[in-house]
Design a protein around this motif. Structure first.
Motif, mmCIF file in Angstrom:
data_model
loop_
_atom_site.group_PDB
_atom_site.id
_atom_site.type_symbol
_atom_site.label_atom_id
_atom_site.label_comp_id
_atom_site.label_asym_id
_atom_site.label_seq_id
_atom_site.Cartn_x
_atom_site.Cartn_y
_atom_site.Cartn_z
ATOM 1 N N VAL A 104 0.856 -1.192 0.000
ATOM 2 C CA VAL A 104 0.000 0.000 0.000
ATOM 3 C C VAL A 104 0.886 1.233 0.000
ATOM 4 N N THR A 105 0.521 2.243 -0.783
ATOM 5 C CA THR A 105 1.228 3.519 -0.757
ATOM 6 C C THR A 105 0.235 4.648 -0.519
ATOM 7 N N LEU A 106 0.745 5.700 0.104
ATOM 8 C CA LEU A 106 -0.034 6.910 0.363
ATOM 9 C C LEU A 106 0.716 8.084 -0.242
ATOM 10 N N THR A 107 0.035 8.841 -1.102
ATOM 11 C CA THR A 107 0.635 10.023 -1.714
ATOM 12 C C THR A 107 -0.071 11.258 -1.187
ATOM 13 N N GLN A 108 0.665 12.085 -0.475
ATOM 14 C CA GLN A 108 0.126 13.372 -0.028
ATOM 15 C C GLN A 108 1.290 14.323 0.218
ATOM 16 N N GLY A 109 1.018 15.602 0.002
ATOM 17 C CA GLY A 109 2.071 16.604 0.161
ATOM 18 C C GLY A 109 3.223 16.409 -0.799
ATOM 19 N N GLY A 110 2.952 15.818 -1.985
ATOM 20 C CA GLY A 110 4.000 15.628 -2.973
ATOM 21 C C GLY A 110 4.932 14.462 -2.688
ATOM 22 N N ARG A 111 4.596 13.624 -1.699
ATOM 23 C CA ARG A 111 5.471 12.510 -1.326
ATOM 24 C C ARG A 111 4.691 11.212 -1.329
ATOM 25 N N THR A 112 5.273 10.172 -1.892
ATOM 26 C CA THR A 112 4.669 8.846 -1.919
ATOM 27 C C THR A 112 5.482 7.907 -1.046
ATOM 28 N N ALA A 113 4.802 7.233 -0.113
ATOM 29 C CA ALA A 113 5.495 6.344 0.818
ATOM 30 C C ALA A 113 4.495 5.356 1.394
ATOM 31 N N PRO A 114 4.983 4.254 1.978
ATOM 32 C CA PRO A 114 4.074 3.352 2.682
ATOM 33 C C PRO A 114 3.405 4.087 3.839
ATOM 34 N N PRO A 115 2.135 3.816 4.127
ATOM 35 C CA PRO A 115 1.448 4.515 5.222
ATOM 36 C C PRO A 115 1.886 3.988 6.581
ATOM 37 N N GLN A 116 1.462 4.684 7.609
ATOM 38 C CA GLN A 116 1.704 4.282 8.990
ATOM 39 C C GLN A 116 0.370 4.103 9.698
ATOM 40 N N GLN A 117 0.313 3.123 10.577
ATOM 41 C CA GLN A 117 -0.902 2.900 11.348
ATOM 42 C C GLN A 117 -1.256 4.156 12.134
ATOM 43 N N GLY A 118 -2.513 4.605 12.022
ATOM 44 C CA GLY A 118 -2.954 5.796 12.737
ATOM 45 C C GLY A 118 -2.592 7.103 12.069
ATOM 46 N N GLN A 119 -1.934 7.074 10.943
ATOM 47 C CA GLN A 119 -1.510 8.292 10.257
ATOM 48 C C GLN A 119 -2.718 9.099 9.786
ATOM 49 N N THR A 120 -2.645 10.424 9.928
ATOM 50 C CA THR A 120 -3.710 11.291 9.446
ATOM 51 C C THR A 120 -3.561 11.513 7.946
ATOM 52 N N VAL A 121 -4.692 11.639 7.284
ATOM 53 C CA VAL A 121 -4.724 11.801 5.839
ATOM 54 C C VAL A 121 -5.542 13.040 5.519
ATOM 55 N N SER A 122 -5.024 13.860 4.626
ATOM 56 C CA SER A 122 -5.657 15.134 4.301
ATOM 57 C C SER A 122 -6.316 15.080 2.928
ATOM 58 N N GLU A 123 -7.068 16.134 2.642
ATOM 59 C CA GLU A 123 -7.744 16.248 1.353
ATOM 60 C C GLU A 123 -6.754 16.163 0.207
ATOM 61 N N ASP A 124 -7.160 15.482 -0.846
ATOM 62 C CA ASP A 124 -6.424 15.280 -2.087
ATOM 63 C C ASP A 124 -5.346 14.202 -1.968
ATOM 64 N N ALA A 125 -5.280 13.494 -0.846
ATOM 65 C CA ALA A 125 -4.351 12.372 -0.725
ATOM 66 C C ALA A 125 -4.837 11.220 -1.596
ATOM 67 N N VAL A 126 -3.895 10.400 -2.071
ATOM 68 C CA VAL A 126 -4.208 9.261 -2.930
ATOM 69 C C VAL A 126 -3.684 7.987 -2.282
ATOM 70 N N VAL A 127 -4.546 6.988 -2.200
ATOM 71 C CA VAL A 127 -4.186 5.682 -1.658
ATOM 72 C C VAL A 127 -4.167 4.675 -2.805
ATOM 73 N N SER A 128 -3.094 3.897 -2.905
ATOM 74 C CA SER A 128 -2.968 2.873 -3.938
ATOM 75 C C SER A 128 -2.668 1.531 -3.283
ATOM 76 N N THR A 129 -3.333 0.481 -3.746
ATOM 77 C CA THR A 129 -3.136 -0.862 -3.203
ATOM 78 C C THR A 129 -2.712 -1.812 -4.312
ATOM 79 N N GLY A 130 -1.838 -2.750 -3.968
ATOM 80 C CA GLY A 130 -1.409 -3.771 -4.912
ATOM 81 C C GLY A 130 -2.249 -5.023 -4.769
ATOM 82 N N ALA A 131 -1.767 -6.124 -5.346
ATOM 83 C CA ALA A 131 -2.472 -7.395 -5.266
ATOM 84 C C ALA A 131 -2.543 -7.872 -3.823
ATOM 85 N N ASN A 132 -3.723 -8.338 -3.413
ATOM 86 C CA ASN A 132 -3.949 -8.849 -2.055
ATOM 87 C C ASN A 132 -3.551 -7.831 -0.983
ATOM 88 N N ALA A 133 -3.753 -6.560 -1.290
ATOM 89 C CA ALA A 133 -3.481 -5.485 -0.331
ATOM 90 C C ALA A 133 -4.795 -4.768 -0.018
#
Length: 457
Positions: A104-133
């Motif tokens: 799983v990746t989270l793109t927000q603030g111009g940066r793409t990285a794996p997310p963290q449990q409990g991480q806050t997500v803001s407007e216009d963020a993009v979440v991408s999931t792979g196979a079986n994710a």
């Protein structure tokens, strides 16, 4: 077309009067703006209300004119003011990552990285999931959005109205799917899921939205409540269709099609332990189904989902089959659904099941001379976890290739992965081994494939 739109609008109005889980609140006519009814509190003035809750302090003039207020600094307590929704200030809101699994990746603030449990997500963020994710988002009002495997979802609007705290959220499915459980929303808040070809709007319900980029087609499936689906922007003059529980709407090329959801499919052997090398579910064929979908999780609510697949193989009898490969031993849940030819996923049912590998492989038969005698050694390998014992059988084949009478050897309780015989007469024999073990409170038993042994004169 206008008559159809009038019928849909009438149905929408009736639904709004009987249930809080209604689709989109929209103006009755283009010339009449949607408004929020506000009851004046002690100390309120139009100027103070505009400064605190409207987009611009000068917007009080519009409210004053529309409501025929003589003095903007003097308001009668308990008076009702009709405030245009378009004037209300909406402040930024946030979501939170409640859980995820797999790539799983989270793109927000111009940066793409794996997310963290409990991480806050803001407007216009993009979440991408792979196979079986999978990823599960918690919204600020208790609503949830699940992003299944192979999906890309944008949180296109996360706002909260300053006047009454009502939340207004929008999600865009750019690829794949999103599943939403939305708590009832106060006006002027709402919840919208967009795709490139449709908009689905609700105020409190459970529904799924998918987008097939190759077919340029979206599907909206309602499992609870009511959803308004438009081939474009809801409330902007586009054709709309209202779907209730167990109905779905497909959208393609500007055409909306309302249809009942397929019923939930069933397993052919719902109580069977999955003990073979491949974890396979055979499904009872369902009329109208083009394919089947199965999601695995460690909980019945599918919160901790970890695998998903669509039917691809056919079983020996031609029945649909879901294959999860070499699944680790454990107690799990599978959620099954069927998909129609236009991509709409039907109602789902959940089964609990046990995966406990139990098998016998690597069978080898050899012979060697020992003085005047000849030894025949049979070896095999246990497949699975935990202590096992074995049953060895050997029988002579007749000319037709079938067993010539009962087994010559039928020895249960073998603890070694080997068995030895001596001085077998010339002929053609077959042998096999059964593996037995106790797992998860069950006695598991499985036979190997028969092996042939030829002994010459």
């Amino acid at each position: 077309m206008n008559r159809n739109r009038a019928i849909i609008a009438g149905l929408a109005a009736a639904l709004l009067s009987t249930t809080p889980a209604f689709a989109q609140t929209r103006p009755a006519a283009a010339s009449v703006p949607e408004t929020l009814d506000y009851v004046v509190q002690p100390g309120d003035t139009l100027i103070d209300l505009a400064t605190a809750y409207l987009n611009q302090p000068t917007d009080y003039r519009r409210v004053q004119r529309d409501n025929r207020v003589a003095d903007p600094r003097r308001l009668a307590i308990g008076r009702h003011l009709a405030i245009p929704i378009s004037l209300l200030r909406a402040d930024p809101d946030q979501a939170r990552i409640e859980g995820f699994r797999g790539a799983v990746t989270l793109t927000q603030g111009g940066r793409t990285a794996p997310p963290q449990q409990g991480q806050t997500v803001s407007e216009d963020a993009v979440v991408s999931t792979g196979a079986n994710a999978f990823l599960r988002l918690a919204l600020s009002d208790g609503s949830h959005v699940v992003v299944p495997s192979n999906s890309r979802v944008r949180l296109s609007r996360l706002r909260r109205y300053a006047l009454n705290g009502a939340v207004d959220h929008a999600v865009t499915v750019e690829a794949g799917r999103a599943e939403s459980r939305v708590t009832p929303r106060r006006r002027p808040g709402g919840f919208v899921v967009r795709t490139p070809v449709s908009v689905s709007a609700v105020r409190g319900t459970e529904f799924r939205v998918s987008f097939d980029d190759d077919a340029d087609r979206s599907a909206t499936e309602v499992t609870e409540g009511v959803v308004a689906v438009g081939a474009g922007a809801v409330g902007a003059g586009a054709e709309e269709t209202v779907a209730v529980k167990d109905q779905g709407v497909s959208a393609s090329a500007g055409v909306l099609r309302l249809a009942p959801l397929l019923p939930a499919p069933a397993l052919t052997r719902p109580d069977a332990v999955l003990s073979e090398r491949q974890a396979v579910f055979d499904i009872v064929p369902l009329e109208g189904a083009a394919r089947y979908r199965g999601r695995l999780a460690t909980d019945a609510g599918m919160i901790d989902a970890f695998a998903e697949t669509d039917s691809a193989l056919q079983g020996a009898g031609g029945e649909p089959r879901l294959n999860y490969g070499d699944l680790a031993d454990g107690a799990y849940f599978v959620r099954l659904s069927a998909l129609s030819g236009d991509g709409m996923e039907g109602r789902a049912t959940t089964y609990s099941f046990i995966r406990a590998r139990n098998g016998v492989g690597g069978l080898v038969g050899t012979s060697e001379a020992l003085g005047q005698r000849r030894l025949y050694r049979f070896r095999w390998e246990a497949e699975g976890e935990g202590a096992a014992e074995f049953r060895f059988q050997l029988w002579r084949e007749g000319e037709d290739g079938q067993a010539d009478g009962p087994p010559l050897v039928d020895q249960p309780g073998v603890v070694e992965q080997a068995f030895t015989l001596t001085d077998l007469p010339p002929g053609v024999y077959s042998w096999r081994v059964q593996g037995s073990r106790h797992r998860f409170g069950r006695l598991l038993q499985a036979w190997s494939e028969p092996q042939q042994l030829r002994i010459g004169r």
